[in-house]
Design a protein around this motif. Sequence first.
Motif, short mmCIF file in Angstrom:
data_model
loop_
_atom_site.label_atom_id
_atom_site.label_comp_id
_atom_site.label_asym_id
_atom_site.label_seq_id
_atom_site.Cartn_x
_atom_site.Cartn_y
_atom_site.Cartn_z
N UNK C 211 99.54 47.05 41.69
CA UNK C 211 98.56 48.17 41.70
C UNK C 211 98.51 48.28 40.16
N UNK C 212 98.19 47.28 39.44
CA UNK C 212 97.91 47.30 37.99
C UNK C 212 96.90 48.11 37.57
N UNK C 213 97.15 48.84 36.80
CA UNK C 213 96.13 49.62 36.27
C UNK C 213 94.96 49.05 35.66
N UNK C 214 93.63 49.75 35.50
CA UNK C 214 92.49 49.00 34.92
C UNK C 214 92.74 48.65 33.53
N UNK C 215 93.67 49.65 33.03
CA UNK C 215 93.96 49.53 31.30
C UNK C 215 94.70 48.07 31.21
N UNK C 216 95.29 47.41 32.33
CA UNK C 216 95.81 46.35 32.06
C UNK C 216 95.17 44.99 32.85
N UNK C 217 93.93 45.29 33.15
CA UNK C 217 93.12 44.14 33.65
C UNK C 217 92.98 44.40 35.08
N UNK C 218 93.71 45.36 35.78
CA UNK C 218 93.53 45.38 37.40
C UNK C 218 94.23 44.19 38.00
N UNK C 219 94.22 44.12 39.41
CA UNK C 219 94.67 42.87 39.97
C UNK C 219 93.71 41.81 40.08
N UNK C 220 93.76 40.87 39.56
CA UNK C 220 92.79 39.56 39.78
C UNK C 220 93.56 38.53 40.37
N UNK C 221 92.69 37.72 40.98
CA UNK C 221 93.01 36.68 41.68
C UNK C 221 93.80 35.77 41.08
N UNK C 222 93.72 35.53 39.87
CA UNK C 222 94.45 34.65 38.94
C UNK C 222 96.01 35.16 38.76
N UNK C 223 95.95 36.53 38.67
CA UNK C 223 97.50 37.27 38.74
C UNK C 223 98.22 37.00 39.80
N UNK C 244 96.75 46.88 45.93
CA UNK C 244 96.21 48.08 46.23
C UNK C 244 95.26 48.26 44.79
N UNK C 245 94.36 49.37 44.76
CA UNK C 245 93.70 49.87 43.65
C UNK C 245 92.29 49.48 43.56
N UNK C 246 91.45 50.36 43.77
CA UNK C 246 89.97 49.98 43.59
C UNK C 246 89.46 49.05 44.15
N UNK C 247 89.85 48.54 45.46
CA UNK C 247 89.28 47.53 46.27
C UNK C 247 87.92 47.78 46.82
N UNK C 248 87.33 46.38 46.62
CA UNK C 248 85.97 46.43 47.43
C UNK C 248 86.04 45.30 48.51
N UNK C 249 84.84 45.27 49.10
CA UNK C 249 84.78 43.88 50.05
C UNK C 249 84.54 42.81 49.04
N UNK C 250 83.88 42.79 47.96
CA UNK C 250 83.73 41.75 47.05
C UNK C 250 85.19 41.09 46.53
N UNK C 251 85.71 42.23 45.73
CA UNK C 251 87.16 41.80 45.25
C UNK C 251 88.00 41.42 46.34
N UNK C 252 88.03 41.89 47.61
CA UNK C 252 88.92 41.47 48.39
C UNK C 252 88.73 40.05 48.94
N UNK C 253 87.50 39.44 49.01
CA UNK C 253 87.22 38.05 49.33
C UNK C 253 87.94 37.13 48.34
N UNK C 265 93.62 49.99 51.06
CA UNK C 265 92.28 50.41 50.40
C UNK C 265 92.29 51.78 50.50
N UNK C 266 91.94 52.60 49.21
CA UNK C 266 91.77 53.98 49.20
C UNK C 266 90.30 54.41 49.10
N UNK C 267 89.98 54.40 48.09
CA UNK C 267 88.50 55.20 47.93
C UNK C 267 87.34 54.62 48.42
N UNK C 268 87.47 53.28 48.68
CA UNK C 268 86.12 52.68 49.44
C UNK C 268 85.98 53.27 50.72
#
Lengths: 314, 314, 314, 314, 314, 314
Positions: C211-223, C244-253, C265-268
């Motif tokens: 659930x890496x915060x945005x300040x640390x780059x969020x969760x990326x596929x590379x991570x 978890x954290x700021x997920x959208x359909x684009x990021x999820x793919x 998935x929360x705010x979406x």
Amino acid sequence: MYFVGTQQILKELGLNNKIVTAEIFANRPGLLAGIDEALSLLEPLPVQVEALDEGTTITAKQVVMRITGRYGDFGLYETALLGILASSSGWASATREIVEAADPVPVYSFGARHVHPAVASVMDRAALVGGAKGASSILGARQANQMPSGTMPHALLLMAGDTVEAALAYDRIMPEDAPRVVLVDTFKDEAEEAIRVAEALKERLNAIRLDTPRERGGVTPELVREIRIRLAQKGINHVGIFVSGGLTPERIIALKEAGVTGFGVGSYIAAAPPLDMTMDLKAIDGQPVAKRGRIPGLTPSPDLKIRKWMPSGD
Amino acid sequence: MYFVGTQQILKELGLNNKIVTAEIFANRPGLLAGIDEALSLLEPLPVQVEALDEGTTITAKQVVMRITGRYGDFGLYETALLGILASSSGWASATREIVEAADPVPVYSFGARHVHPAVASVMDRAALVGGAKGASSILGARQANQMPSGTMPHALLLMAGDTVEAALAYDRIMPEDAPRVVLVDTFKDEAEEAIRVAEALKERLNAIRLDTPRERGGVTPELVREIRIRLAQKGINHVGIFVSGGLTPERIIALKEAGVTGFGVGSYIAAAPPLDMTMDLKAIDGQPVAKRGRIPGLTPSPDLKIRKWMPSGD
Amino acid sequence: MYFVGTQQILKELGLNNKIVTAEIFANRPGLLAGIDEALSLLEPLPVQVEALDEGTTITAKQVVMRITGRYGDFGLYETALLGILASSSGWASATREIVEAADPVPVYSFGARHVHPAVASVMDRAALVGGAKGASSILGARQANQMPSGTMPHALLLMAGDTVEAALAYDRIMPEDAPRVVLVDTFKDEAEEAIRVAEALKERLNAIRLDTPRERGGVTPELVREIRIRLAQKGINHVGIFVSGGLTPERIIALKEAGVTGFGVGSYIAAAPPLDMTMDLKAIDGQPVAKRGRIPGLTPSPDLKIRKWMPSGD
Amino acid sequence: MYFVGTQQILKELGLNNKIVTAEIFANRPGLLAGIDEALSLLEPLPVQVEALDEGTTITAKQVVMRITGRYGDFGLYETALLGILASSSGWASATREIVEAADPVPVYSFGARHVHPAVASVMDRAALVGGAKGASSILGARQANQMPSGTMPHALLLMAGDTVEAALAYDRIMPEDAPRVVLVDTFKDEAEEAIRVAEALKERLNAIRLDTPRERGGVTPELVREIRIRLAQKGINHVGIFVSGGLTPERIIALKEAGVTGFGVGSYIAAAPPLDMTMDLKAIDGQPVAKRGRIPGLTPSPDLKIRKWMPSGD
Amino acid sequence: MYFVGTQQILKELGLNNKIVTAEIFANRPGLLAGIDEALSLLEPLPVQVEALDEGTTITAKQVVMRITGRYGDFGLYETALLGILASSSGWASATREIVEAADPVPVYSFGARHVHPAVASVMDRAALVGGAKGASSILGARQANQMPSGTMPHALLLMAGDTVEAALAYDRIMPEDAPRVVLVDTFKDEAEEAIRVAEALKERLNAIRLDTPRERGGVTPELVREIRIRLAQKGINHVGIFVSGGLTPERIIALKEAGVTGFGVGSYIAAAPPLDMTMDLKAIDGQPVAKRGRIPGLTPSPDLKIRKWMPSGD
Amino acid sequence: MYFVGTQQILKELGLNNKIVTAEIFANRPGLLAGIDEALSLLEPLPVQVEALDEGTTITAKQVVMRITGRYGDFGLYETALLGILASSSGWASATREIVEAADPVPVYSFGARHVHPAVASVMDRAALVGGAKGASSILGARQANQMPSGTMPHALLLMAGDTVEAALAYDRIMPEDAPRVVLVDTFKDEAEEAIRVAEALKERLNAIRLDTPRERGGVTPELVREIRIRLAQKGINHVGIFVSGGLTPERIIALKEAGVTGFGVGSYIAAAPPLDMTMDLKAIDGQPVAKRGRIPGLTPSPDLKIRKWMPSGD
């Protein structure tokens, strides 16, 4: 081959003793660099040279150099002259943009890994013309007997297996007056590692360096701010924060606000497009000439200075 | 300085005899060049080297070279290696784009005037890797004892005062086997001048060259088409049309349709951004390692070939 | 007040016994939810109700419910009905988008913290209609006697001071059949912490959560990819990666490709706009009516089913 | 389940009596609402609470509430607290935008039909915090013993079969002090119907209401202006023009210029995204803490006021 | 004046008897119109004319007319010829776009009020070339002894004070075979008025016409659909729906779907930009010529037909 | 047909002696032209006319003309009136834009070749209202006994075979007071030809004209600047530079800076969209009326002047 051809044709046409004047201008505005190297190239030739000063801010089409002499005596050097001026001015112009964004935080050229080693020191010299405070190129550092910035590569840290252990060994080995700048993004979260290193080296630590890879979000203003505050909460206020990695003027402005104390800039400087230059013949035996699309005759250029007189025998 | 430091630190840590493996990869896709020059640089060192072939089409993150040995034996060369590969691959990748747009019409590298003379021949070699048929650099031509393309500068024409007069002198002087390519945009409308030159040199003329300045609209497909037809209406069908000046893949596609027979490409190749390269330590004494953000251990790379064996004494 | 007014006016006009038919339709396409709750609301009323099934995919303007009776018997409930259908269908439609992007990886609704607690379980029910596999709402979990996903808040970890220590205590306390999912982004780099936790809990660890915060780059596929490989290099292949954290359909793919095994998935979902609904009177005593802009009479709606008959006494 | 787990783990770790401080902040700027409801939720708990005032304009990351106590005593309420604040502040912020656009024309919340009935009155209260002058929710009106705006639904008009006839009945039934606001877009062109109604109710008519459907072009400034002038040409100058239907700040600005005297705003308020809130643990027994990416320790927050003291026994 | 000058200069230069060939081409693709009028202009002149057929679809630069003769005999008419072809082809091309969008619903040109009356019938003829089924211009109708479409102006209705009263009078006066098309947007909502008119004129009503002003939302597909259904619910299925007002191809496509039976198109046709034409001299006494930028000699044009022979005496 | 119909219907309804007032307004802002021609059209009719002055700058919806009389006496002329005003005002408005960009350099209308010859002189008159200094239409020139601008077509030059030869013949033939303006883009580069012509005609040359085709890059500011300087270097300072071909306000601003002394503008003026006009009936026997969407009654219009009184007998 080619140029011998040109000379022979001029002779065939009886034109080889004509005195011509050529002007060099840039096709877009920028910061002029490479003039000193260009003058060295022209030094041995029997021509007169006027030029702007190294580091002049120029406008599009402004004349940066004017050469007068027999075309056969300098035409051969046109490509080299243009290449020197275009590449150095391109690098200097990009550095100037970075330096203006970072002001007053110092900028260091980290571009060597992006250019051919034959021009790494040329680029670093142009970056200094553009306002950089130093450069990282190994060869440049050797020549200058200077300590390059950005020391301690990731490889050394990986081999040591622990940042603190590597930093302590580094501290033992290095001369007293060399700055201690330690990368803190190799193994652990940067904030955690920064505190470990600062507590280990104490007052001897000059700065930590952040070069966080894109895969971990790169270096953000929030990260810089957090590390600065976390260090301060431990009573550590003397440690600088040096940042490198994919920096642009936009990113630098935000990072500067967050408390960065030094920037290492690589590809923005190294990949700068050349500031393209053109050489045009503008007079022959004092008569204005020009090809279609250009204005014949010398361009009024009050800032040009004579840098080399025509040898008296000519 | 710096590297002596690294070596000494490794020794201080008792790590100087560790055998490490480093991998170099590109950060974006492109065409690989500079491998041969990089191998020359590594030749004297006691390391084993695997690499892709010069001219391989690579993907982002694909390993292009892998070096195994003591870090102290090759770490010093990291910056130079990356610079060689990044700059040559950048130039080669841009040339490839141009060559694919121009296919089957040949492309010549005219980029020398945009880069520092110390790397002009490096760039021209990379352009050949990218598919260029030749290059214009004067020094390159001297070494190669080859006739550079794009002969007869505007300056020679301006001094002669008339294109036809200069062309005739050029024809008299040049060896029989040198191609006659004459610039036709210096004094007069290109169509008018093309006919004058073709009627003067007759069968001895190989091509006219168009380098029309932006101030006269540059070289357009319509101009090429009109000149081709106007020459044909005079019965002149053997003369090629060589075009240079600000060419991009988009412009080349349209110009090719109009009947151009050769392209001289400068800044698109010369100002290509480097194909940035990264070197990562991936194993120490056979154990996978990597900094945060990277995958530890050797990357599966079936196309790497061993180009240099570890000297048996090591 | 108001509605008493409407009733009285109808009586004043002698219209209070008219049998009317009203239709409810959505203004844009989506996934229908809230039908069951709406039917509960209408249950005690002397009206006949036709409706689509919960979870039907609907088009814009498709009739989702039709009510027949005396207007005075159900008009009071119009606003509540529309609100139930609009909010639940909005949440279900957004969940459907997420679930389709994540398929076949399961999705959990983490939206409770974004909505008022009075509707948190309504939202979670709508998310289940939309295809979510579970939900995090504490109250919902209590009712359902179910283990909510996303256990162990950052606060617990911060209090314990170390992720592994907290994870071990959690493991000791929890019933055997509860899944062990441990947040690994609180103190250390996620890859480092993931290995520490996996080595401490061994086979008892079900998944790590990022659930890496945005300040640390969020969760990326590379991570995700790196953690997966680093775990595998330690021989750990049974541990899932929950994100978890700021997920959208684009990021999820992109994250799904990298190996994520569960999404929270929360705010979406929670911030999805309502699927606005309109109720129109379409017939009075069997005669078609409609206001300007609408088509009078019942809309052909073959998929409507009678869900409640008019009480025979009426 | 879950929270009992957390409590038990804290006990297992011997941490259950630690006094912690948590801060709640919004992730983007807006208008704060829900504080009063949040305080009611916390009222029975043995914790100290500081908070901003309901209706404060806040910046991103500004602390809106700070709670000090044993985590076990309030951690259970985190989700509910965040949900209350996020949803109410989202609705209040959107209302503020509308009210600023409409100023000085009054705005009424017509959003009830877009949200679940369980939160309709919560939304209407938040809209009042945001500056709305009233609200339409039926239940809200009942509680408040207040006359809701926007009376006389289209359904009543359709049943009456004629707007004037319905308006006259309405006028006869309603108490003298209730405002007469009559919808004029059901059967006829709005201008024609407005004059009919005004001539029928004379001085007793307070306002006409326009809710023209999109299929008839919606309500435009030109329509408002024309009706205003056509009424004036009949000598009718006391009748207000109330507008509803798909209103946004942009549309409201233009409609206000045209002479609207009241706005009923629904989905712009109801569908406003929550103003997302985060709760972070910032101190444990007075020592600064924070997860990665956040600043440890209490955030300077001069505007927080103590709203509830820690019970003395704690 | 001017042309006399040109003639005299040719005579002065002894060139007045040269036979030249000129070609006319369009600068962009479109639909050719005006050819017949252009041929009428050239009829009395001693020149030979080749041309494409009226109504030909042409490409950019395609030759549409070729004139051979003494320049002095036709040069005077260049501007008029180009103007005729450019304006008529512009109108025809725009009509073609409209007709293709509306197909198979008929289109009528209503553009007369947007152009000068001197060219209104020229425009209407070009619209017929473009596929229009008729036109509204009063003068055109007079000449053609035809009933223009779009009868009964708003002014007549306003004077009558009621649409039905006007429609009945119109029906009494008009010849039996004239179509009864009645505007229904003057006083009342269109749906209400359409039913009133249809019930008054019964089988004698051919169509209603919608020209709803922008202030009332213009004519939308939903309006058309609703009127069609409301009429059908009254048993009225024989009445067409004719639409006019700001129509574009995009709007027409949607309106056609909704059931429109005729379109009256004004400014899209009338304001179409001219299809600009150029006349170039391509041969003099059979020798190819052209100005710079054009190809000398006749352009291969297989579709040109000889429309007028050079008078034998010439 | 049609109008007779309208008259008969009014008579049938007993309304033919009603005195009505109609107003004409533009749908967007612009420059009013065509008023004088419109007044000529109305001159013989028994109506009273108020109008703005020719050349007034108008706003959207501003009343430009008001007609009072029996509808049967002027309704027939509505389409013609609107067409006259719309087309002339469209042309005048576009010319105004051009003239403002060119100020103080004079502009000439060269649009005749883009419009039907029946309206070429109408367009040129409108261009004069818009501020043009002259026009090129041949017929216009004949009527005005004036020397049109832009003399000597490309065709004449092509027939002469040489620009200088044609220019000299032209100079011999033309009256002393006719300006000598010579096209210099037909055969040769414009700069070369400009000098040839200037040296041949000396003080008798007034201006050269540039109409360089798009295929040769069009006319650029750089071309104008270069020609101006090359002429000056030959001591020729009295020759103007007249430019035509695809001019827009943007291009004109840059060309003006470069030293152009006259502009010939064609399609920007000729292809200007009509400034659409609408005529609305606003009063009948002094009582305000209007169709839906419009404001009944006379629009306050202080700038209207009575241009024609109602004949006293009426």
